[in-house]
Scaffold this motif. Structure first.
Motif, short mmCIF file in Angstrom:
data_model
loop_
_atom_site.label_atom_id
_atom_site.label_comp_id
_atom_site.label_asym_id
_atom_site.label_seq_id
_atom_site.Cartn_x
_atom_site.Cartn_y
_atom_site.Cartn_z
N PRO A 245 0.84 -1.20 0.00
CA PRO A 245 0.00 0.00 0.00
C PRO A 245 0.87 1.25 0.00
CG PRO A 245 -0.84 -1.56 1.59
CD PRO A 245 0.43 -2.13 1.06
N ILE A 247 0.73 4.24 1.20
CA ILE A 247 1.03 4.99 2.42
C ILE A 247 2.07 4.26 3.26
CG2 ILE A 247 -0.92 4.05 3.72
CD1 ILE A 247 -0.79 7.35 4.55
N VAL A 248 2.05 2.93 3.18
CA VAL A 248 3.04 2.14 3.93
C VAL A 248 4.43 2.38 3.35
CG1 VAL A 248 3.72 -0.18 4.56
CG2 VAL A 248 1.32 0.41 4.50
N LEU A 249 4.50 2.35 2.02
CA LEU A 249 5.77 2.61 1.35
C LEU A 249 6.29 4.01 1.71
CD1 LEU A 249 7.30 0.81 -0.55
CD2 LEU A 249 6.21 1.91 -2.47
#
Lengths: 399, 370
Positions: A245, A247-249
């Motif tokens: 995802p 935002i995680v990256l």
């Protein structure tokens, strides 16, 4: 070599309406598109002219009969660059008119030429400014001496904003005429914060999406045009990025980003470097379709070098979904930037930061409400514009 | 079917290895040294020797050590230099060393991962020592999964009928109003909605104290009967779930609308109408069931975004899920935990995609299990 090719003289291009003009005519018919464009222009104008609307440096200053215009000495180089970018963007249609005849004789797109010319002007002026000019920085100088001036035009909201100024006595004020949106819990004028937030949002929206689309288009064009194992490898790599995802990256990249990178550029870099997967997919799909078309075969048969074929014939014909995706992408970038500031992962002057303050200080509704409304309006107008552009280009695009 | 699932599972492996590579190289290629920042962040300024020791330990564990095989052989150890060598030759030797140490580091780190060893979290420590990121995540996955499953079901149940109705009455007022309302909903920032919800509807806020914030269960929920348990869970998840779902409607409703419109224009619908079937049956029986198929894929593709969105929602509502863990790990430079979390999100997304593909293959007989 290229002068021998028949493509250099194309009488048909002079008569036919350009693709851009057709799309623009379609857009003109949609009220939602025009309203969105107007709001975006207003937001951009507010971001560019923030120092004239709220700040502490007077625009015009008369002392002992001497007239001076201090704000122009105080403006940052980047502020000048922003203003110039705004003016150049507005003047783009004029330049397109001017270069049209020459560009069409060379079978090039007048739009692309005009953009390149403006980019060159902008870069040259920015370089000159950075080399030649150092803005003045005397905080609070004029506000303290306001009584000595015979006449002083301060910005609409004369707000002191310099290190060491004790703004705490002004904190948590409801909207008044002096502070149209009130002040926040630190005593800073909320309108000023909103304007500076608009600056951050606009910069990040345009630059990050520009970087992301650029990477995506380049990779997607290569992947889609060459196909076979090139495409296979690049598609696998892209899948990896798609499956984490975004935002995680972003969070993991921001965590290891060294602290000497300025917050604004950290966000721009992160959003740009993680935003290329969608443009990549669109461009790849377009080129898989385009490379089988007759005009590409014809161009190849004429012996046009591959890079030229990609740049002049294949990529421009696959730009439609990229354009739509980029409009939605700006909305997404504004959203993400606000979220990152809200999560306190970056310290940009941002709307998200104001909202985060509101979490603890709900009673200052004018501060977080204004920030929330600003994000909502910005995201909404970009989404509306994106929908309108999609419908104008091709309602069947699945974006 | 079994072979199909097996094959898809095997195909996931290269992608998963790719995810581990991305995670590793993001941390590895970061300019500056995050390790020392991480230690300083955790235990304040400690003396250089202790700093170097613990930094080396963490580097060893995460595969971030720099080796100087070639450089030491060709230029001698760093201590013996009078001054730092320069020039293209030194630079390329150094670069070769860097590539080699990155590869070795990755291999070591990956070997540990394959054994289920994710390193140690430095942020979350108990008196007994540091904790494994795997255990930390295991505790929290049910929370995030609960939230996302409820949200996913709600999105599906609400968005699809709206989309279909918009297609059925294409161009009429319902179509126009619903498309604008959904777009407006989509544009409301979650961070605004969450702030308002907590402040005015949550307990501990300054408005009506209607919904609890911060947990998914009441105190002593283990003793509740299952009916009460469900009600208790729904009561606790109302606000975060609303925040998760309202933005997802626009996308799926649009997909549903496009899908039904496409089917309504298809030849078989014209045939059905031509042979005199009542309009209701044409739409609800023929076109609708066919339009539902692509919705499965659309729903599954929306999952990565939804899981990503739950990071922000969990932060706003202080829900102890994997998303909040991720934010905490990022704040504390807890690299082992960060890497494990990112992997987890990659695996979750892949699993959901697999489920979606299997569902699709099960629903559409034209897909062959090759």
């Amino acid at each position: 070599m290229s002068s021998l090719l028949p493509t250099t003289e194309s009488p048909a291009a002079a008569v036919s309406r350009s693709y851009g003009a057709i799309v623009w005519r379609q857009l003109r018919r949609r009220p939602s598109a025009m309203v969105s464009l107007a709001v975006i222009m207003l937001l951009a104008l507010a971001a560019v002219l923030a120092s004239f609307i709220a700040g502490e440096v007077p625009i015009r200053w008369v002392e002992k009969g001497e007239v001076s215009w201090p704000i122009f000495r105080y403006l940052d180089n980047l502020e000048y660059a922003g203003m110039l970018a705004f003016v150049l963007a507005i003047l783009l249609p004029v330049t397109i008119r001017l270069v049209r005849a020459r560009a069409e004789r060379a079978a090039a797109s007048p739009f692309v030429r005009a953009v390149l010319i403006h980019a060159a002007i902008w870069a040259a002026v920015l370089l000159a400014l950075v080399v030649l000019r150092s803005p003045e920085r005397r905080y609070g100088f004029y506000l303290e001496r306001a009584a000595q001036a015979e006449s002083a035009w301060f910005p609409l909201i004369p707000t002191p904003r310099y290190p060491g100024y004790d703004s705490l006595p002004l904190r948590d004020q409801r909207p008044t005429w002096q502070h149209p949106l009130g002040t926040d819990r630190m005593g800073q004028d909320v309108l000023l914060l909103i304007l500076y937030g608009a600056r951050t949002a606009m910069t990040i929206g345009f630059v990050a999406v520009g970087i992301g689309s650029g990477i995506g288009v380049a990779l997607g064009a290569v992947s889609g045009y060459f196909g076979r194992w090139v495409d296979l490898i690049m598609m696998r790599i892209t899948e990896v990025f798609m499956f984490i995802p975004r935002i995680v990256l972003i969070i993991i990249i921001l965590a290891v980003m060294p602290s000497w990178v300025p917050a604004l550029w950290a966000v721009v870099a992160v959003l740009g470097l993680t935003g290329w997967t969608d443009p990549y997919r669109y461009m790849r799909a377009e080129l898989l379709r385009i490379r089988g078309e007759d005009y590409i075969t014809a161009a190849r048969a004429l012996g046009i070098p591959t890079w030229r074929l990609l740049l002049r014939h294949a990529v421009p014909n696959g730009m439609a979904p990229i354009l739509v995706g980029a409009t939605f992408g700006i909305a997404g970038a504004v959203f993400l930037e606000a979220s990152l500031a809200f999560l306190n992962l970056v310290q940009t002057p941002s709307w998200g930061e104001l909202l985060n303050d509101g979490r603890q200080h709900l009673e200052t509704w004018w501060a977080w409400g204004a920030a929330g409304a600003a994000i909502f309006i910005t995201v909404l107008v970009y989404n509306l514009l994106g929908e309108a552009v999609r419908d104008a280009i091709d309602p069947k695009l699945k974006i | 079917m079994k072979t199909y699932i097996l094959k898809r599972l095997l195909l996931m492996i290269p992608t998963l290895i790719g995810v581990t590579m991305v995670v590793f190289f993001i941390v590895r290629l970061a300019p500056g040294d995050p390790i020392e920042a991480m230690i300083r962040n955790q235990s304040g300024n400690i003396d250089p020797k202790a700093m170097k020791e613990s930094a080396d330990k963490i580097r060893e564990r995460l595969g971030l050590i720099e080796y100087h095989f070639l450089r030491d052989r060709l230029f001698g150890p760093e201590k013996s230099w009078a001054e730092k060598p320069a020039g293209a030759w030194f630079w390329s030797v150094d670069a070769a060393d860097k590539v080699a140490s990155a590869a070795i580091g990755y291999a070591k780190w990956f070997r540990q991962l394959a054994r289920g060893d994710f390193g140690e979290s430095i942020k979350f420590r108990t008196s007994g020592g540091s904790r494994s990121p795997l255990l930390l995540m295991m505790e929290r996955i049910p929370v995030t999964a609960t939230l996302n499953v409820i949200a996913e079901v709600l999105i599906f149940v609400i968005a699809i009928p709206v989309g279909f109705a918009a297609a059925r009455y294409q161009g009429r007022w319902f179509d126009r109003v619903s498309s604008f309302v959904l777009l407006a909903l989509y544009s409301i920032p979650v961070i605004l909605a969450g702030t308002v919800f907590i402040g005015y509807l949550g307990m501990g806020g300054s408005g009506w104290h209607l919904f609890p914030v911060g947990n998914l269960h009441s105190f002593g929920y283990e003793k509740l009967a299952w009916g009460q348990y469900i009600i208790d869970l729904l009561w606790h998840t109302t606000l975060p779930v609303i925040c998760l779902v309202y933005g997802g409607f626009a996308y799926l409703a649009k997909m549903g609308r496009a899908s039904l419109l496409e089917n309504l224009r298809a030849d078989y619908v014209r045939t059905a109408r031509a042979k005199g079937l009542p309009e209701e049956q044409v739409v609800y029986h023929h076109a609708l069931s066919n339009s539902l198929l692509p919705m499965i894929t659309a729903l599954v593709l929306a999952i990565p975004g939804l899981i990503g969105g739950s990071v922000i929602v969990e932060y706003i509502f202080s829900i102890q899920g994997t998303g909040l863990l991720l934010v905490d790990a990022a704040r504390a430079y807890d690299l082992a935990l960060l890497m494990a979390e990112t992997l987890l999100y990659g695996v979750l997304t892949l699993l959901f995609l697999l489920i979606g593909d299997v569902l699709y293959a099960w629903a559409d007989p034209r897909v062959r299990y090759e």
